[in-house]
Design an enzyme around this catalytic site. Structure first.
Site, PDB file in Angstrom:
ATOM      1  N   ARG A 175       0.849  -1.194   0.000  1.00  8.09           N
ATOM      2  CA  ARG A 175       0.000   0.000   0.000  1.00  8.09           C
ATOM      3  C   ARG A 175       0.875   1.230   0.000  1.00  8.09           C
ATOM      4  NH1 ARG A 175      -4.781   0.664   4.237  1.00  8.09           N
ATOM      5  NH2 ARG A 175      -3.189   0.154   5.751  1.00  8.09           N
ATOM      6  N   THR A 207      -1.032   7.517  -0.687  1.00  4.77           N
ATOM      7  CA  THR A 207      -2.311   7.418  -1.408  1.00  4.77           C
ATOM      8  C   THR A 207      -3.148   6.214  -0.954  1.00  4.77           C
ATOM      9  OG1 THR A 207      -1.402   5.988  -3.116  1.00  4.77           O
ATOM     10  CG2 THR A 207      -1.193   8.378  -3.470  1.00  4.77           C
ATOM     11  N   ASP A 258      -1.754  -3.451  12.846  1.00  6.00           N
ATOM     12  CA  ASP A 258      -1.185  -3.924  11.577  1.00  6.00           C
ATOM     13  C   ASP A 258      -1.005  -5.434  11.666  1.00  6.00           C
ATOM     14  OD1 ASP A 258       0.837  -4.793   9.648  1.00  6.00           O
ATOM     15  OD2 ASP A 258       0.980  -2.663   9.163  1.00  6.00           O
ATOM     16  N   ASP A 300       2.535  -6.865  10.813  1.00  2.82           N
ATOM     17  CA  ASP A 300       3.509  -6.630  11.887  1.00  2.82           C
ATOM     18  C   ASP A 300       3.262  -7.550  13.066  1.00  2.82           C
ATOM     19  OD1 ASP A 300       5.104  -4.745  10.696  1.00  2.82           O
ATOM     20  OD2 ASP A 300       4.006  -3.030  11.502  1.00  2.82           O
TER      21      ASP A 300
END
Ligand code: URA
Length: 229
Positions: free
Chosen positions: A124, A128, A220, A223
Site C-alpha cells: 500500500r 495514497t 497492523d 507486523d
C-alpha cells in the site's frame, strides 16, 4: 447468517444493502468471536497472534467450502459396506496477499491439503493507500481452481480488488475472499467492484480511520504476525 449480527453498532456507515447480500458471510460462531477478541488485544504475543490467525483461517475455511459438491463413494467399514460421500474433484488454490495473508495459509492447508498456493505481493502506498503489485506467482492451472484469496484485514479493499482483478485476468471464475476483520467501506468496495466474488469475514468492524486502519481492529496484522513492530 446476516452480517448485522457481527457488525458493531456504533457509527456503522450506510452500507446496509450489503448486510442482505448473499455474497457476504460473517461468521457468528462463539469460538470465532472469542478468538478474535484475543487477537485484538495489544497484549497478545506474536506467538499467540500467529496461532490464532492460523486457527481462524481454518474455521473460516469450513464456511468458505460449505458448498463444495460431493459424490457418493462405496466404503468398506470393519462392519459392512456403505455409501459415503467425498468432495467431487474440487481443485483449490489458496492465494495469500503478501505479506499478512501468509499467516492464514497453514490453517487452510490443514483443511484442504491438496490445495496449491499462489502468491500475490501488494503493498500500500503510504500516502495514497493505493495498492501496487510487486510479485505474482500462481499455479499454472489456476483458472480451473476455486481461488481463496486470503488477507487478514479488509480495509479500503484496494489490495483485495487488485488481487481479484489479477485473478480474473488469469481466467479464474470462482473467487472467494477470506478475511478475518472487515469494515463496511472495504466490503462495499469489493462487492461493488466484482459482481461474482464472495466475501467471508470473521468479524465486521466499525469503520476506517484517516490512515486506512480498521477501528477498533487489531492494528497492523502483518507486523503482529511477523513480530516486526
Ligand atoms: N491492514 C492492517 O493490517 N490493519 C488495518 O487495520 C488495516 C489494514
Amino acid at each position: 447468517m446476516s452480517a448485522d449480527n457481527g457488525a458493531q453498532e456504533k457509527g456503522v456507515p450506510v452500507t446496509e444493502q450489503y448486510w442482505d447480500d448473499s455474497r457476504l458471510t460473517v461468521l457468528d460462531h462463539p469460538l470465532v468471536q472469542h478468538k478474535i477478541s484475543i487477537l485484538r488485544s495489544k497484549d497478545t504475543t506474536t506467538k499467540q497472534f500467529r496461532e490464532l490467525v492460523r486457527e481462524l483461517a481454518l474455521f473460516e475455511g469450513y464456511e468458505a467450502t460449505r458448498d463444495f459438491p460431493l459424490e457418493p463413494v462405496e466404503v468398506e467399514t470393519p462392519l459392512e459396506t456403505c455409501t459415503a460421500h467425498r468432495v467431487a474433484g474440487k481443485k483449490v488454490a489458496i492465494v495469500p496477499i503478501l505479506r499478512a495473508g501468509l499467516g492464514m495459509v497453514d490453517g487452510l492447508l490443514e483443511l484442504v491439503p491438496s490445495a496449491r498456493v499462489g502468491h500475490l505481493g501488494m503493498y500500500r502506498d503510504p500516502v495514497t493507500h493505493e495498492p501496487h503489485e510487486y510479485f505474482a506467482k500462481l499455479p499454472p492451472d489456476v483458472e480451473s481452481r476455486t481461488c481463496l484469496i486470503v488477507d487478514p484485514m479488509l480495509a479500503t479493499g484496494g489490495s483485495a480488488i487488485a488481487a481479484i482483478d489479477y485473478l480474473r485476468k488469469a481466467g479464474v471464475a470462482d473467487i472467494r475472499l477470506l478475511v478475518l476483520v472487515a469494515c463496511p467501506e472495504g466490503v462495499s468496495a469489493v462487492l461493488e467492484h466484482d459482481p461474482e466474488v464472495r466475501v467471508y469475514a470473521c468479524q465486521m468492524d466499525r469503520e476506517l480511520n484517516d490512515r486506512a486502519y480498521i477501528l477498533p481492529g487489531l492494528g497492523d496484522a502483518g507486523d503482529r504476525i511477523f513480530g516486526t513492530k
